[in-house]
Design an enzyme around this catalytic site. Structure first.
Site, mmCIF file in Angstrom:
data_model
loop_
_atom_site.group_PDB
_atom_site.id
_atom_site.type_symbol
_atom_site.label_atom_id
_atom_site.label_comp_id
_atom_site.label_asym_id
_atom_site.label_seq_id
_atom_site.Cartn_x
_atom_site.Cartn_y
_atom_site.Cartn_z
ATOM 1 N N ARG A 89 0.831 -1.229 0.000
ATOM 2 C CA ARG A 89 0.000 0.000 0.000
ATOM 3 C C ARG A 89 0.857 1.267 0.000
ATOM 4 O O ARG A 89 0.507 2.270 0.643
ATOM 5 C CB ARG A 89 -0.933 0.032 1.225
ATOM 6 C CG ARG A 89 -1.938 -1.085 1.298
ATOM 7 C CD ARG A 89 -3.005 -0.978 0.211
ATOM 8 N NE ARG A 89 -4.112 -1.869 0.489
ATOM 9 C CZ ARG A 89 -4.133 -3.161 0.183
ATOM 10 N NH1 ARG A 89 -3.106 -3.722 -0.431
ATOM 11 N NH2 ARG A 89 -5.195 -3.901 0.466
ATOM 12 N N SER A 147 -10.617 -1.096 3.668
ATOM 13 C CA SER A 147 -9.790 -1.239 4.873
ATOM 14 C C SER A 147 -9.434 0.146 5.391
ATOM 15 O O SER A 147 -8.856 0.946 4.661
ATOM 16 C CB SER A 147 -8.473 -1.950 4.551
ATOM 17 O OG SER A 147 -8.713 -3.211 4.010
ATOM 18 N N GLU A 165 -4.846 3.390 6.608
ATOM 19 C CA GLU A 165 -4.569 3.281 5.171
ATOM 20 C C GLU A 165 -5.260 4.451 4.455
ATOM 21 O O GLU A 165 -4.817 4.933 3.422
ATOM 22 C CB GLU A 165 -5.129 1.945 4.651
ATOM 23 C CG GLU A 165 -4.839 1.723 3.188
ATOM 24 C CD GLU A 165 -5.569 0.529 2.577
ATOM 25 O OE1 GLU A 165 -5.622 -0.543 3.202
ATOM 26 O OE2 GLU A 165 -6.079 0.688 1.455
HETATM 27 N N1 EPU Z 1 -10.158 -11.277 10.624
HETATM 28 C C1 EPU Z 1 -10.772 -11.362 11.852
HETATM 29 N N2 EPU Z 1 -11.781 -10.490 12.143
HETATM 30 C C2 EPU Z 1 -12.203 -9.549 11.238
HETATM 31 C C3 EPU Z 1 -11.573 -9.457 9.981
HETATM 32 C C4 EPU Z 1 -10.538 -10.341 9.701
HETATM 33 O O1 EPU Z 1 -10.424 -12.197 12.679
HETATM 34 O O2 EPU Z 1 -13.145 -8.814 11.579
HETATM 35 C C5 EPU Z 1 -9.102 -12.242 10.279
HETATM 36 C C6 EPU Z 1 -9.628 -13.248 9.246
HETATM 37 O O3 EPU Z 1 -10.243 -14.339 9.846
HETATM 38 C C7 EPU Z 1 -8.359 -13.660 8.552
HETATM 39 C C8 EPU Z 1 -7.528 -12.396 8.585
HETATM 40 O O4 EPU Z 1 -8.048 -11.584 9.628
HETATM 41 O O5 EPU Z 1 -7.683 -14.642 9.270
HETATM 42 C C9 EPU Z 1 -7.506 -11.652 7.261
HETATM 43 O O6 EPU Z 1 -8.797 -11.199 6.927
HETATM 44 P P1 EPU Z 1 -9.220 -10.925 5.394
HETATM 45 O O7 EPU Z 1 -8.951 -12.108 4.557
HETATM 46 O O8 EPU Z 1 -10.607 -10.392 5.405
HETATM 47 O O9 EPU Z 1 -8.205 -9.830 4.871
HETATM 48 P P2 EPU Z 1 -7.555 -8.555 5.562
HETATM 49 O O10 EPU Z 1 -6.140 -8.814 5.873
HETATM 50 O O11 EPU Z 1 -8.432 -8.103 6.685
HETATM 51 C C10 EPU Z 1 -6.642 -7.542 3.330
HETATM 52 C C11 EPU Z 1 -6.721 -6.232 2.578
HETATM 53 C C12 EPU Z 1 -8.056 -6.074 1.878
HETATM 54 C C13 EPU Z 1 -8.213 -7.250 0.915
HETATM 55 C C14 EPU Z 1 -8.126 -8.568 1.715
HETATM 56 C C15 EPU Z 1 -8.164 -9.789 0.830
HETATM 57 C C16 EPU Z 1 -5.324 -4.658 3.790
HETATM 58 C C17 EPU Z 1 -5.292 -3.440 4.666
HETATM 59 N N3 EPU Z 1 -6.531 -5.105 3.492
HETATM 60 O O12 EPU Z 1 -7.637 -7.485 4.360
HETATM 61 O O13 EPU Z 1 -8.010 -4.875 1.110
HETATM 62 O O14 EPU Z 1 -9.465 -7.185 0.238
HETATM 63 O O15 EPU Z 1 -6.860 -8.610 2.441
HETATM 64 O O16 EPU Z 1 -6.972 -9.903 0.126
HETATM 65 O O17 EPU Z 1 -4.271 -5.139 3.400
HETATM 66 C C18 EPU Z 1 -8.565 -2.546 1.124
HETATM 67 O O18 EPU Z 1 -7.355 -2.303 1.108
HETATM 68 O O19 EPU Z 1 -9.435 -1.621 1.141
HETATM 69 C C19 EPU Z 1 -9.016 -3.934 1.212
HETATM 70 C C20 EPU Z 1 -10.305 -4.248 1.371
#
Ligand code: EPU
Length: 332
Positions: free
Chosen positions: A161, A231, A327
């Site tokens: 990012r 995010s 972000e």
């Molecule tokens: N998780 C939780 N609770 C929550 C949300 C997530 O425990 O409320 C845990 C999930 O169970 C999982 C982990 O956190 O083990 C990751 O969650 P998720 O797959 O939803 O992805 P993320 O890391 O929260 C990132 C990106 C998203 C992107 C997703 C999928 C960033 C800041 N965010 O989110 O990007 O869609 O991966 O690749 O890196 C964005 O930047 O606007 C965005 C939506």
């Protein structure tokens, strides 16, 4: 060129705050951009789809918005294609076009809000792919002397990012075109847990795009219903020793690889553990299906969202010793 004075921004950004800009200028070509830059009253803000901004107040300056919306093939061979897109093309229209043409590389980035120019600044990413993986070069105009510069991928200093346009060149260039190199042969990237389970063995581009859209829709709020900027926080990268210590207290803590000696942990998990998931302060809330997303339940001000973000940051810091960073860009 279109000029809007005292311009309402509610429909022009995804958080849905009821704010205005002194002036907003839409430019449809490099020449229009140059004349806008010559005359614009400062400060300047370059805005794409407004999907990563939090307006804290009215904007007392000029907002520049690209409406350069061409998509053209500039080179092609039997295995790859080079495609140049205007900075004002809606990102997901670009993805849809690539999927339709049979060009591989951006399908995992389906449905990400925003426009081509801003996506290259932000190095958008999802489901194991970042835009830097397929981006070849960027054309931009210098704010200071109106010169035109082409940046290669390497010159953009891409990281998670992050890019040169978010730090040392912040506010110095306006992006006009982005060129991508995409593959004509199948290169599916479906290792991400939530995708693997719903896709067949050799999925088509369309099947991948449809699966990504379904996963995103199930987790992320529609800005037309609840204002949000995806995010709100970045996933923090912490030293391995700190992670090992946390893991002894929280054996279920998820993680992703990062650079040597470091590890990335999901901010959504940290926020959920801190008890904030689904909670509101006034009209500002932590989304109930994905704690990484802050939402405007209707009528929230930017300051209310910021106050909620600051409180969440403080509680996560107290519980885990990790400081979350937004972000989203605060404006004002
Ligand atoms: N998780 C939780 N609770 C929550 C949300 C997530 O425990 O409320 C845990 C999930 O169970 C999982 C982990 O956190 O083990 C990751 O969650 P998720 O797959 O939803 O992805 P993320 O890391 O929260 C990132 C990106 C998203 C992107 C997703 C999928 C960033 C800041 N965010 O989110 O990007 O869609 O991966 O690749 O890196 C964005 O930047 O606007 C965005 C939506």
């Amino acid at each position: 060129m279109k000029i809007f004075d005292n311009c309402p921004l509610k429909e022009r950004h995804t958080f849905g705050m009821d704010v205005k800009a002194d002036r907003l200028i839409e430019f449809a070509s490099e020449d229009e951009l140059k004349s806008a830059l010559t005359d614009a009253v400062k400060p300047l803000l370059f805005m794409g789809g407004g999907s990563n901004l939090l307006f804290l107040n009215d904007y007392r300056g000029t907002i520049l918005h690209s409406t350069i919306d061409s998509i053209e093939v500039t080179a092609e061979d039997s295995t790859s294609v080079t495609v140049r897109a205007g900075s004002g093309v809606l990102w997901d229209d670009f993805v849809a076009c690539c999927v339709e043409q049979g060009w591989w590389g951006v399908e995992n980035l389906s449905l990400i809000p925003g426009e081509v120019g801003a996506s290259a600044v932000q190095n958008i990413g999802a489901y194991g792919v970042e835009v830097k993986d397929v981006l070849q070069s960027i054309e931009a105009i210098s704010v200071d002397d109106l010169s035109r510069r082409v940046f290669t991928n390497a010159e953009c200093n891409y990281a998670y990012r992050d890019s040169i346009f978010k730090n040392i060149l912040k506010g110095k260039y306006v992006i006009t075109y982005v060129t991508y190199r995409l593959s004509k042969t199948a290169t599916p990237n479906i290792g991400y847990g939530a995708l693997k389970s719903v896709l067949p063995e050799n999925p088509s581009l369309k099947e991948i795009r449809d699966a990504i859209i379904a996963v995103r829709n199930s987790k992320l709020p529609d800005p037309k219903v609840y204002g949000n900027a995806g995010s709100f926080f970045m996933n923090p990268v912490i030293p391995m020793e700190q992670f090992v210590e946390l893991q002894s207290r929280y054996p279920d803590i998820p993680s992703y690889p990062a650079s040597e000696g470091y590890i990335k942990v999901p901010a959504g998990w940290l926020i959920e553990k801190s008890g904030w998931k689904g909670k509101s302060v006034g009209n500002a809330a932590v989304y109930e299906k994905q704690a990484l997303v802050l939402v405007n339940r209707g009528g929230a001000t930017g300051m209310e969202i910021k106050h909620l973000a600051d409180t969440v940051i403080e509680d996560v810091r107290k519980m885990f010793g990790i400081t979350l960073h937004a972000e989203v860009n605060y404006i004002g």
